[in-house]
Design an enzyme around this catalytic site. Structure first.
Site, mmCIF file in Angstrom:
data_model
loop_
_atom_site.group_PDB
_atom_site.id
_atom_site.type_symbol
_atom_site.label_atom_id
_atom_site.label_comp_id
_atom_site.label_asym_id
_atom_site.label_seq_id
_atom_site.Cartn_x
_atom_site.Cartn_y
_atom_site.Cartn_z
ATOM 1 C CB THR A 123 47.136 57.090 49.543
ATOM 2 O OG1 THR A 123 48.003 57.199 48.417
ATOM 3 C CG2 THR A 123 47.944 56.731 50.775
ATOM 4 C CB CYS A 260 51.640 62.317 48.573
ATOM 5 S SG CYS A 260 50.649 62.097 47.098
HETATM 6 C C1 UDX Z 1 55.390 61.656 46.589
HETATM 7 C C2 UDX Z 1 56.113 60.321 46.474
HETATM 8 O O1 UDX Z 1 57.434 60.553 46.043
HETATM 9 C C3 UDX Z 1 55.379 59.426 45.495
HETATM 10 O O2 UDX Z 1 55.996 58.144 45.442
HETATM 11 C C4 UDX Z 1 53.945 59.240 45.943
HETATM 12 O O3 UDX Z 1 53.239 58.446 45.057
HETATM 13 C C5 UDX Z 1 53.289 60.583 46.080
HETATM 14 O O4 UDX Z 1 54.018 61.406 46.959
HETATM 15 P P1 UDX Z 1 55.227 63.905 45.212
HETATM 16 O O5 UDX Z 1 54.444 64.402 46.358
HETATM 17 O O6 UDX Z 1 54.756 64.155 43.851
HETATM 18 O O7 UDX Z 1 55.458 62.302 45.371
HETATM 19 O O8 UDX Z 1 56.656 64.602 45.335
HETATM 20 P P2 UDX Z 1 58.140 64.220 45.753
HETATM 21 O O9 UDX Z 1 58.996 64.315 44.558
HETATM 22 O O10 UDX Z 1 58.164 63.010 46.520
HETATM 23 O O11 UDX Z 1 58.489 65.469 46.701
HETATM 24 C C6 UDX Z 1 57.745 65.677 47.854
HETATM 25 C C7 UDX Z 1 58.294 66.880 48.605
HETATM 26 O O12 UDX Z 1 59.553 66.552 49.182
HETATM 27 C C8 UDX Z 1 58.511 68.116 47.746
HETATM 28 O O13 UDX Z 1 58.097 69.255 48.452
HETATM 29 C C9 UDX Z 1 60.021 68.140 47.547
HETATM 30 O O14 UDX Z 1 60.515 69.452 47.382
HETATM 31 C C10 UDX Z 1 60.507 67.556 48.866
HETATM 32 N N1 UDX Z 1 61.829 66.917 48.790
HETATM 33 C C11 UDX Z 1 61.986 65.829 47.985
HETATM 34 C C12 UDX Z 1 62.870 67.419 49.581
HETATM 35 O O15 UDX Z 1 62.736 68.403 50.301
HETATM 36 N N2 UDX Z 1 64.081 66.784 49.515
HETATM 37 C C13 UDX Z 1 64.294 65.683 48.724
HETATM 38 O O16 UDX Z 1 65.414 65.170 48.724
HETATM 39 C C14 UDX Z 1 63.213 65.190 47.927
#
Ligand code: UDX
Length: 452
Positions: A123, A260
Site C-alpha cells: 500500500t 492497515c
Molecule cells: C483490512 C481491510 O479489510 C483489507 O481489505 C485490507 O487489505 C487490509 O486492511 P484487516 O486489517 O486484516 O484488513 O482487518 P479487517 O477485517 O478489515 O478489520 C480491521 C479492524 O476493524 C479490526 O480491528 C476489526 O475488529 C475492526 N472492525 C471490522 C470493526 O470494528 N467493525 C467491523 O464491522 C469490521
C-alpha cells in the site's frame, strides 16, 4: 492457459501480502521466486517454517513447495520472471506519511532491463508510481515497466480473500505489463478494474479509509444509542438491508486496529495535507477511533467507581479474531489505560500470547479464559474469538469476584449473560437496567453494580 504455460513470477517481500500472494499464485500454477532481505526468514521458509499465523497458509505453502523458491538473492527471480511483485512494508513515519524506504531499495536493486516490470502490491501513497518511474529514468532503467496492483486481503481470511477477491485492480500505462498481470489473475474470474496508475493507488487507500469511516460512524451511532436507549445491533440490521449501505463493517465495538486501517487513514490524511487539502472527515475517523478504545474505562468506572486495586480480566488481545497480530490493537490502549487508572490486568488470547509478551508490560498473561476471569471484579471481551461463545457463563460468574461483563464487540448474548447473573454492558446496546443511575433505561437510582 493451462498451468504449465503460466508464467513464472517474482515476489519481493515475504510478509503477509507477499507470502499469501506467492502461495496464491503457486496454487494457480505459477512458479514463484520469493525474495526477502531477511536471511533468517528465508532460511525458515526453506525449512518449512511460516513466520505468520494465518489460517490455511502453511498448508498452501506445503502443498506447493515444489513451485515456491525462497532466496535473499534476486538473480534467479530476474532470470525466470519478468513480473516482480513488490510486497515490502510501508509502515507509517512519525508524520503519518508512509515510509517508502524499502520500496526505493527494491527500485535501486533492479538492473536496467526492458523485459521486466515491478508490480506494486504494497500500500503506497498516490503518486508513488510516478516517483518510481522517475527513479527508473534517473537510474538509466527506462525500459523497466511499472504496474499498480493493490491487495485487499484481510488478515485471518487472507488465503480465501486472495483466491476469491471482490475485484482485481490493475493500474498501468497501457503496455505489455498490465496485460500480463491481468492474464495472471484471469483464473480467479473476478471483476477486473483496468485503470491508470494513480487511480489504482487511490482505490486502495480510499477503500480502507472508507471502511474505517464506516466503522467510526457505527461506533458513534452506538454511543448515541447509549444515550437514547436504542440498540445499535438492531440499528445496523435495519441500515444494512439498504444495498447502498450493506451490512458489512457495521459491527460497533471498541475501535478498529491492525496494520492497515490506522496506517492507511493517516497516510491518506497526510497525502491530502501534503497536496494542500484538509481531509476533515479522516481527522474525525481517527479521533473517534481513539476515543472508542477508551470508552470502556468510563463504563467500568460507572459500575465499579475507582479502578484502583480492581482486577480486570481481558478476553482477547489480537486486533481481531483469527490472527496473532496485535498491531494497533485496541487491547494495547485499553490495558495501558486500565493500569494507569490503578487496575490490575489479567489477559488471555488464544494465539497472540507471544506477541502480547513482546508488546504488553504489567499485564498478567494467562493460558485460559477461565484463568483470566478468575477473581476478576469485571471482565471485558476485547476480541471476538469464537471460543468465547463456548464459555460456561455460570462457572465464569461463579469464579469472578464481581459480576460485570463488558462485551466490547457485542459478540455475546445479553440475555444469556443476564440469566447467568452478570451485570451486562455492550457497545451501544441497552443494558437492561443493569447500569447505575443515569442510564437511559434506569428509572430511579440503582446504585453501583454489586460486588459478590
Ligand atoms: C483490512 C481491510 O479489510 C483489507 O481489505 C485490507 O487489505 C487490509 O486492511 P484487516 O486489517 O486484516 O484488513 O482487518 P479487517 O477485517 O478489515 O478489520 C480491521 C479492524 O476493524 C479490526 O480491528 C476489526 O475488529 C475492526 N472492525 C471490522 C470493526 O470494528 N467493525 C467491523 O464491522 C469490521
Amino acid at each position: 492457459m493451462s498451468t504449465h504455460e503460466r508464467e513464472p513470477i517474482g515476489v519481493i517481500g515475504t510478509g503477509y501480502v507477499g507470502l499469501v500472494t506467492a502461495a496464491g499464485f503457486a496454487e494457480l500454477g505459477n512458479e514463484v521466486y520469493c525474495i526477502d532481505i531477511d536471511a533468517a526468514k528465508i532460511q525458515g521458509l526453506n525449512e518449512g517454517r511460516i513466520p505468520i499465523w494465518e489460517p490455511g497458509l502453511t498448508e498452501l505453502v506445503e502443498r506447493h513447495r515444489g513451485r515456491l523458491h525462497f532466496s535473499t538473492d534476486l538473480t534467479e527471480a530476474l532470470e525466470h520472471a519478468r513480473l516482480l511483485f513488490v510486497a515490502v512494508g510501508t509502515p507509517p513515519t512519525y508524520s503519518g506519511d508512509a515510509d517508502l524506504s524499502a520500496v526505493h531499495a527494491v527500485v535501486a536493486a533492479m538492473p536496467p532491463s526492458d523485459r521486466h516490470a515491478l508490480v506494486m502490491k504494497s500500500t503506497v501513497p498516490c503518486g508513488t508510481g510516478d516517483h518510481i518511474k522517475r527513479a527508473f529514468r534517473e537510474q538509466g532503467k527506462e525500459g523497466f515497466r511499472y504496474v499498480s496492483c493493490p491487495e485487499f486481503l484481510k488478515e485471518g481470511s487472507a488465503v480465501k480473500d486472495f483466491l476469491s477477491p471482490d475485484r482485481v485492480v490493475i493500474g498501468d500505462d497501457g503496455d505489455w505489463a498490465g496485460e500480463a498481470v491481468a492474464e495472471l489473475y484471469s483464473p480467479l474470474d473476478a471483476p477486473v478494474v483496468r485503470t491508470d496508475i494513480k487511480s489504482a493507488e487511490m482505490v486502495k487507500l480510499a477503500s480502507n479509509a472508507f471502511l474505517a469511516t464506516k466503522i467510526s460512524f457505527i461506533n458513534e451511532i452506538a454511543n448515541v444509542c447509549e444515550e437514547t436507549g436504542a440498540d445499535v445491533v438492531e440499528v445496523a440490521r435495519g441500515m444494512g438491508l439498504d444495498d447502498r449501505i450493506g451490512p458489512k463493517f457495521l459491527q460497533a465495538g471498541i475501535g478498529f486496529g491492525g496494520s492497515c486501517f490506522p496506517k492507511d487513514v493517516s497516510a491518506l490524511k497526510q497525502l491530502a495535507g501534503n497536496s494542500g487539502y484538509h481531509f476533515q472527515l479522516l481527522n474525525a475517523v481517527i479521533e473517534v477511533n481513539e476515543l472508542q478504545k477508551r470508552r470502556v474505562i468510563s463504563k467500568l468506572e460507572k459500575h465499579l467507581g475507582t479502578l484502583v486495586g480492581k482486577e480486570i480480566g481481558l478476553l482477547g488481545l489480537a486486533f481481531k479474531p483469527n490472527t496473532d497480530d496485535m498491531r494497533e490493537a485496541s487491547s494495547l490502549v485499553l490495558s495501558a489505560r486500565l493500569q494507569a487508572a490503578g487496575a490490575k490486568v489479567r489477559a488471555y488470547d488464544p494465539v497472540a500470547e507471544e506477541e502480547a509478551r513482546r508488546l504488553l508490560s504489567g499485564v498478567d498473561l494467562v493460558a485460559s479464559a477461565e484463568a483470566a476471569v478468575d477473581g476478576a471484579d469485571a471482565v471485558v471481551l476485547v476480541t471476538e474469538w469464537p471460543e468465547f461463545r463456548e464459555l460456561d457463563l455460570a462457572a465464569v460468574a461463579e469464579s469472578m469476584r464481581g459480576s460485570l461483563l463488558i462485551d466490547g464487540r457485542n459478540f455475546l448474548d445479553p440475555e444469556k449473560l443476564r440469566a447467568a447473573g452478570f451485570a451486562y454492558e455492550g457497545i451501544g446496546r441497552p443494558n437492561g437496567g443493569d447500569g447505575p443511575p443515569g442510564n437511559a433505561e434506569e428509572g430511579d437510582g440503582g446504585g453501583r453494580t454489586p460486588q459478590r
